[in-house]
Motif scaffolding. Structure first.
Motif, PDB file in Angstrom:
ATOM      1  N   LEU A  62     -15.778  13.325   7.078  1.00  0.00           N
ATOM      2  CA  LEU A  62     -16.308  12.947   5.776  1.00  0.00           C
ATOM      3  C   LEU A  62     -17.523  12.060   6.001  1.00  0.00           C
ATOM      4  O   LEU A  62     -17.426  11.064   6.710  1.00  0.00           O
ATOM      5  CB  LEU A  62     -15.275  12.207   4.935  1.00  0.00           C
TER       6      LEU A  62
ATOM      7  N   GLY B 220     -15.366   0.531   1.818  1.00  0.00           N
ATOM      8  CA  GLY B 220     -15.708   1.951   1.789  1.00  0.00           C
ATOM      9  C   GLY B 220     -14.852   2.745   2.768  1.00  0.00           C
ATOM     10  O   GLY B 220     -14.272   3.776   2.416  1.00  0.00           O
TER      11      GLY B 220
ATOM     12  N   ASN C 241     -11.241   2.947   1.596  1.00  0.00           N
ATOM     13  CA  ASN C 241     -11.031   3.868   0.474  1.00  0.00           C
ATOM     14  C   ASN C 241     -11.192   5.327   0.878  1.00  0.00           C
ATOM     15  O   ASN C 241     -10.517   6.203   0.340  1.00  0.00           O
ATOM     16  CB  ASN C 241     -11.969   3.514  -0.677  1.00  0.00           C
ATOM     17  N   ILE C 242     -12.072   5.577   1.823  1.00  0.00           N
ATOM     18  CA  ILE C 242     -12.201   6.956   2.307  1.00  0.00           C
ATOM     19  C   ILE C 242     -10.897   7.380   2.983  1.00  0.00           C
ATOM     20  O   ILE C 242     -10.378   8.481   2.753  1.00  0.00           O
ATOM     21  CB  ILE C 242     -13.367   7.086   3.310  1.00  0.00           C
TER      22      ILE C 242
ATOM     23  N   LYS D 278      -7.903   6.202   2.526  1.00  0.00           N
ATOM     24  CA  LYS D 278      -6.840   6.363   1.533  1.00  0.00           C
ATOM     25  C   LYS D 278      -6.961   7.686   0.788  1.00  0.00           C
ATOM     26  O   LYS D 278      -5.972   8.344   0.497  1.00  0.00           O
ATOM     27  CB  LYS D 278      -6.913   5.226   0.501  1.00  0.00           C
ATOM     28  N   GLN D 279      -8.170   8.065   0.463  1.00  0.00           N
ATOM     29  CA  GLN D 279      -8.341   9.248  -0.388  1.00  0.00           C
ATOM     30  C   GLN D 279      -8.397  10.551   0.395  1.00  0.00           C
ATOM     31  O   GLN D 279      -7.932  11.573  -0.069  1.00  0.00           O
ATOM     32  CB  GLN D 279      -9.647   9.137  -1.192  1.00  0.00           C
ATOM     33  N   TYR D 280      -9.007  10.511   1.575  1.00  0.00           N
ATOM     34  CA  TYR D 280      -9.310  11.778   2.255  1.00  0.00           C
ATOM     35  C   TYR D 280      -8.546  12.009   3.553  1.00  0.00           C
ATOM     36  O   TYR D 280      -8.488  13.131   4.049  1.00  0.00           O
ATOM     37  CB  TYR D 280     -10.820  11.869   2.543  1.00  0.00           C
TER      38      TYR D 280
ATOM     39  N   ARG E 218      -9.147  18.616   0.143  1.00  0.00           N
ATOM     40  CA  ARG E 218     -10.066  17.489  -0.048  1.00  0.00           C
ATOM     41  C   ARG E 218     -11.189  17.512   0.976  1.00  0.00           C
ATOM     42  O   ARG E 218     -12.318  17.191   0.675  1.00  0.00           O
ATOM     43  CB  ARG E 218      -9.291  16.179   0.038  1.00  0.00           C
TER      44      ARG E 218
END
Lengths: 447, 450
Positions: free
Chosen positions: A24, A72, A75-76, A78-80, A204
C-alpha cells in the motif's frame, strides 16, 4: 511553463509501488497529493487505487510530521493489513527536511513486535527535482534497495525491469518469458493490481504484483534486462544497482516496439534462454512484416509528432521510422540531455535529416517549435494530454503511453513486441484512414 | 445482514445510522492520517472555485504536479475566452527551493501577462511556497502596478487545512475584485449566481430561466465567469448561493460590505429548482416576476413530470449510496432520487458541517448510514451492508462502485452532462436509468439474472 507534459515524481512512485505484491503506498505530505494522484491514476487505469497520506497540517509543517507519520502507518495497518507500506515523499516533506528513514526506524523500534510489522521502505521523490518517470524508477530502485537480500540462495531467474508500460504489455512480456521457459521476475508488475478482473468480493489490496520473494532474491538472479536506454540519468537504474552491489550482469535494451527494437529484445532473451526464437514469435514477426508491407504506403512520408517519456519516444520513433514515417518532432518533458544522441543511435540511417528533437519541453513548446517553423504534423502519437494540439491542427491522435484519460481501455493497449507493434501499426494506419474518410466529400467504402 | 465491520475508532463519531444512533455528526474535522480520505487539499478547494473564470490567468506557483493535476480539471464551459483551460505553472525546481522562487514568479507572471493579456491574474501559492518564504503578495502587488491588471494572491498552501478552507481563501480572493468597477449596465431586477460552475453549460440553462422571469444576472461566480462581471457584482440586488459550502463566505462578506442579501438555493431536483426560482421572484415583491416564475415552473413541470414517471416506474426499489463533496448537493440528491423512486441508504460528504448533517439526518429514511470524510474501505463496506445498487459520486468513487458490481452516476465536476435545472433532472434520471438498467449487472450479480 505552459501546458506541461511532465507529472510529478510521487505519481510515478505510486505506479511502481502498485507493482509490488501486498503493498500500500503512503505519501508523506499533504492530503491533496494523494488524492490528486489517485484521481489521475484512476482516470487512466479505471481501478480503485488506494493511496494513503500522512495528511500534514500546519503544525506538522512547523514541528515535523512524525506524529502524523506514525498515526498514518498505524491506520494503514489497521485498515489494510498490507505486507508492505511503500512510502514516497512529497515536495513539502522534503522541503521541511523530513528524514523518513529515521521516522521508519523510530516507528519500528517503538513497536512492541517489530517483526510483525509490514515492511516499510522509502523513496525520496520531491517533484521539484524529478518528473513522474524518474519517480517511477526511483521507487523501483528503493524497493530493491529495501528488499534485495544477498543471503538468498541462487535463483535460475531473470530480472526483467519493464519500464512504465501498460498492464497488457506486462502480461505479454510474461507470456514471452513463459514461452521461452525463462523463469523471470518482471518488476514492477502492476498487470493485475492496476487491471483487475471483476470479483464478487473486491479485496482491500488487489491481488498480484511482483512477489516479495522475487525482489528479495533479485541479487541472486543470473541476469537483469532493463527496458529503456535512458531511464533515470541522475540515479542508478535497478539493473545498475544490482550490478554494482551484487554483480548481477545487466543488459539494457529499448522498450521493444517495432521489428528492430523487438529483435534486440528477443536476441537477449533467446541468448539467455539458450533457445531459438519459438515458432510462435517467428510467426508473429512474419505477420508484422507482412502487415508493414500491407500498410506501408499509407504511412509513407507521414510526419508524426511523437511525445512522452524519453524512452517511450525513442521506442515510438524507432518504430515510426522503420515503417516509413518521418517524425517531424520528437519531444519529451524529460531532461536527461541524451534524447537526441539515443535517437541518432537507434534510428541509424532512418533518422530523418529534418527531424527535430526537443527535451525538457511542454506541449506549448512543441506547438511553438512547429508553428514558428510553419510546420504541420500529419498525426500525433502520444498520451491524451496532447489532444488539444491534435485538435488545433485537425489531425488524428493515436493514444499511447500515460495518461489516457479520454478513452477507455488504456490498460489493455498492447504496443510491445511483434504482436503489440502489429496492433499499434494498425491503429496508426486506421487512424489516418479514418481521418481521410471523414475529411473526404465522397463516402469511400474502399480505402 | 452481515456483521457490522470495524472501522478506525477515531472516526466513530463521523458515522451514524439513522434511527439507531442518537448522536449527531459534527463534520469539518481534519482527515485522519492513513485513513485514505477522499478529500483533497486547501489548494484544490481554491483552484476548483476560481478555475472557471475564463478570462483570467491562473498561475500555480509551485512544483509541476499541483498545476498538472488541475489542468482542465472541470467540465466548466466558457461562452468566450478559454485562457482558463491552460495549465500555467512556475515549475519550481531545487534551486528555487534553496534560493527562493520570487524572481521566478515575477518573471513568469510578467511573461504570461504580456503574452495572454488576461483581465486579471490569480497566483496560487502551493505547499512549499509558504515554507521557502516567498512573499507572494508582494510580487503580486508589484506586477499589478507594472501591468495594470488585478493580480491576486491565493494563499492556498495545501497543508493549511482541508479543501473547505481553500473555498474560503478563494472567496477572499474574489472579494478583492468585487466593487472595483461600475461600468456594467444593470437591469432593474438583478442577481448574482454564486456557486454554479457552468458544468456542461448548466449556468446557461439557469440564466435563461431567470431571463424568462425578468431577472438580470450581473455576475456568475464563477461559472463562465468574467473578471469585469465580478468587479461589478456589488451592484446586484441579491446573491443566490448554490454550492453553499464553497460560496457562503463570499455571500456573507458581500452582505457585510455592500448590504446585498443572499439566499441559499440548489438547482438540483425539481423542488429545489422551483424553489430557487420562486425565492428570487418573491424577493423583489413584483407580481409580474412571480407570475412569470409560476408560469415557467408550470410549463417546465408539465413537460417534465410525464417523462419522469417513466423512469420512476423503472427505478422503483433502487437503493442509492451518495458520496459527494458538498452537503448541499447531497441533500438535493436525496430529494431528487426520491422523486424517481430511488431511496437513499448511504449519504456522505467530504465537507459537510453539523447543520448539514442534521438536515440530512432529518431528510433520510431510517437505516440510512450518514458518513463524514469517508474512505474506500468504509464506502465499500457500507454498500455491502445496505445492499445499495447505485452509487452517486465522483471519479474516486466510480471504481469502488464498479468493483462492487453496482451502477454509478457521476455527479462530480468532471462530468459532461448537465444535471441542474429542469432539463438536468431528466438528464439525471436518464443517467441513473442507463446505469441501473444495464444488462451488464447480470454478470456481476448472476442471481439477479432473469
Amino acid at each position: 511553463m505552459e501546458n506541461t507534459c511532465n507529472l510529478c515524481a510521487p505519481l510515478g512512485a505510486c505506479i511502481a509501488f502498485k507493482g509490488i505484491e501486498g503493498a500500500l503506498p503512503l505519501l508523506h505530505g499533504s492530503q491533496g497529493c494523494a488524492t490528486y494522484i489517485r484521481r489521475y491514476l484512476i482516470s487512466h487505469f479505471r481501478e480503485p487505487i488506494d493511496i494513503a497520506s500522512s495528511n500534514f497540517s500546519e503544525a506538522s509543517t512547523i514541528f515535523g510530521g512524525n506524529k502524523n507519520f506514525n498515526t498514518g502507518i498505524d491506520n494503514i495497518i489497521k485498515q489494510y493489513h498490507p505486507s508492505v507500506i511503500a512510502i514516497a515523499s512529497t515536495c513539502l516533506a522534503e522541503t521541511i527536511g523530513e528524514d523518513v528513514h529515521r521516522l521508519i526506524g523510530e516507528y519500528r523500534t517503538s513497536h512492541k513486535r517489530p517483526k510483525d510489522l509490514p515492511l516499510l521502505f522509502f523513496a525520496s521523490t520531491p517533484s521539484y527535482k524529478h518528473s513522474h518517470y524518474e519517480g517511477f524508477l526511483l521507487a523501483a530502485l528503493a524497493a530493491l534497495q529495501a528488499l534485495a537480500d544477498h543471503r538468498s540462495a541462487p535463483r535460475q531467474r531473470l530480472n526483467l525491469f519493464s519500464n512504465l508500460i501498460a498492464p497488457e504489455d506486462i502480461r505479454h512480456l510474461k507470456e514471452i518469458t513463459d514461452d521461452l521457459l525463462l523463469p523471470s521476475m518482471i518488476f514492477p508488475d502492476y498487470s493485475d493490481t492496476l487491471d483487475g478482473v471483476f470479483h464478487e468480493n473486491y479485496p482491500r489490496i488487489p491481488q498480484g504484483g511482483t512477489p516479495l520473494e522475487y525482489l528479495r532474491s533479485a541479487p541472486k538472479a543470473f541476469c537483469s534486462i532493463e527496458l529503456g536506454y535512458i531511464l533515470n540519468s541522475a540515479a542508478p537504474s535497478p539493473g545498475e544497482f544490482l550490478r554494482n552491489l551484487f554483480s548481477v550482469p545487466s543488459l539494457r535494451t529499448g522498450i521493444p516496439i517495432g521489428i528492430r527494437q523487438t529483435d534486440k529484445f528477443f536476441d537477449f532473451l533467446t541468448q539467455i534462454a539458450g533457445k531459438n526464437l519459438p515458432q510462435k514469435y517467428v510467426d508473429q514477426r512474419g505477420r508484422l512484416i507482412d502487415l508493414y508491407i500491407d500498410g506501408h504506403k499509407y504511412l509513407a512520408g507521414k510526419r508524426p509528432l511523437i511525445y512522452g517519456e524519453e524512452d517511450l519516444v525513442v521506442a515510438l520513433a524507432a518504430f515510426a521510422t522503420e515503417v516509413g514515417m518521418k517524425p517531424i518532432l520528437c519531444a519529451s518533458g524529460g531532461e536527461s540531455g541524451q534524447l537526441e544522441d539515443v535517437l541518432r543511435k537507434q534510428l541509424g540511417d532512418l533518422f530523418p535529416s529534418d527531424m527535430r528533437v526537443a527535451q525538457g519541453v511542454t506541449f506549448d513548446d512543441m506547438k511553438n517549435i512547429l508553428n514558428d517553423n510553419d510546420l504541420h504534423p500529419d498525426l500525433l502519437i502520444g498520451n491524451s494530454k496532447g489532444y488539444f494540439l491534435a485538435r488545433l491542427w485537425n489531425v488524428p491522435l493515436v493514444r499511447v503511453g500515460f495518461p489516457i484519460h479520454d478513452r477507455i481501455g488504456a490498460q489493455h493497449l498492447l504496443s510491445l513486441a511483434y504482436k503489440g507493434s502489429s496492433i499499434l501499426f494498425e491503429r496508426i494506419v486506421n487512424a489516418l484512414l479514418d481521418d481521410a474518410q471523414r475529411n473526404s466529400s465522397i463516402a469511400h467504402k474502399y480505402m | 445482514m452481515p456483521a457490522v465491520p470495524q472501522f478506525l475508532q477515531e472516526r466513530n463519531r463521523q458515522i451514524l445510522t439513522k434511527g439507531k444512533d442518537a448522536f449527531d455528526i459534527v463534520g469539518g474535522q481534519p482527515s485522519l492520517a492513513g485513513a485514505v480520505s477522499q478529500r483533497a487539499c486547501v489548494y484544490c478547494g481554491s483552484r476548483v472555485v476560481l478555475y472557471p473564470i475564463a478570462d483570467a490567468l491562473h498561475l500555480v506557483h509551485g512544483p509541476i504536479g499541483c498545476a498538472a493535476y488541475t489542468w482542465d480539471i472541470r467540465g466548466s464551459l466558457s461562452s468566450g475566452p478559454d485562457l482558463f483551460r491552460n495549465c500555467f505553472s512556475t515549475d519550481l525546481r531545487e534551486k528555487h527551493v534553496v534560493f527562493g522562487g520570487q524572481q521566478r514568479l515575477f518573471d513568469t507572471l510578467c511573461l504570461l501577462i504580456d503574452k495572454h493579456r488576461p483581465q486579471a491574474a490569480f497566483v496560487y501559492s502551493t505547499c512549499i511556497v509558504g515554507v521557502i518564504g516567498d512573499d507572494v503578495p508582494a510580487v503580486c502587488k508589484q506586477v499589478q502596478l507594472l501591468k495594470n491588471i488585478p493580480v491576486i494572491p491565493v494563499m492556498a498552501e495545501g497543508f493549511q487545512g482541508s479543501k473547505k478552507d481553500g473555498y474560503r481563501i478563494a472567496c477572499d480572493a474574489l472579494f478583492q475584485l468585487i466593487g472595483a468597477d461600475d461600468s456594467k449596465t444593470i437591469g432593474e431586477f438583478s442577481i448574482n449566481i454564486l456557486g454554479d460552475f457552468n458544468l456542461a453549460g448548466e449556468l446557461w440553462m439557469l440564466s435563461e430561466y431567470y431571463r424568462r422571469i425578468g431577472i438580470h444576472v450581473v455576475a456568475s461566480i464563477t461559472g463562465d465567469g468574467r473578471v469585469n462581471d465580478i468587479r461589478n457584482a456589488h451592484r446586484a440586488s441579491l446573491n443566490i448561493v448554490q454550492c453553499a459550502g464553497s460560496m457562503m463566505h463570499l455571500a456573507q462578506r458581500m452582505n457585510e460590505q455592500f448590504g446585498i442579501p443572499f439566499r441559499k438555493v440548489s438547482f438540483f431536483g425539481i423542488e429545489d429548482v422551483a424553489d430557487a426560482l420562486y425565492q428570487v421572484a418573491t424577493f423583489f415583491h413584483n407580481q409580474t416576476l412571480i407570475d412569470n416564475a409560476t408560469l415557467l415552473v408550470r410549463e417546465e413541470l408539465s413537460n417534465l413530470l410525464p417523462q419522469l414517471d417513466v423512469f420512476k416506474n423503472a427505478l422503483h426499489g433502487t437503493k442509492a449510496a451518495i458520496y459527494v463533496g458538498g452537503a448541499f448537493k447531497a441533500i438535493s440528491l436525496v430529494k431528487a432520487l426520491r422523486l424517481i423512486g430511488v431511496s437513499t441508504v448511504i449519504a456522505g460528504t467530504q465537507t459537510g458541517n453539523a447543520d448539514d448533517y442534521k438536515l440530512l439526518k432529518k431528510l433520510c429514511d431510517d437505516g440510512c448510514i450518514l458518513v463524514d470524510d469517508s474512505n474506500p474501505i468504509e464506502l465499500s463496506e457500507f454498500v455491502k451492508l445496505t445492499g445499495a445498487n447505485l452509487f452517486i459520486g465522483g471519479v474516486k468513487e466510480r471504481p469502488i462502485a464498479y468493483k462492487l458490481g453496482i451502477a454509478f452516476c457521476d455527479h462530480n465536476h468532471e462530468r459532461k452532462v448537465a444535471l441542474a435545472g429542469f432539463q438536468g433532472m431528466i438528464n439525471f434520471a436518464q443517467e441513473v436509468y442507463n446505469t441501473v438498467s444495464s444488462p451488464v449487472w447480470r454478470f456481476t450479480r448472476p442471481h439477479l439474472a432473469p
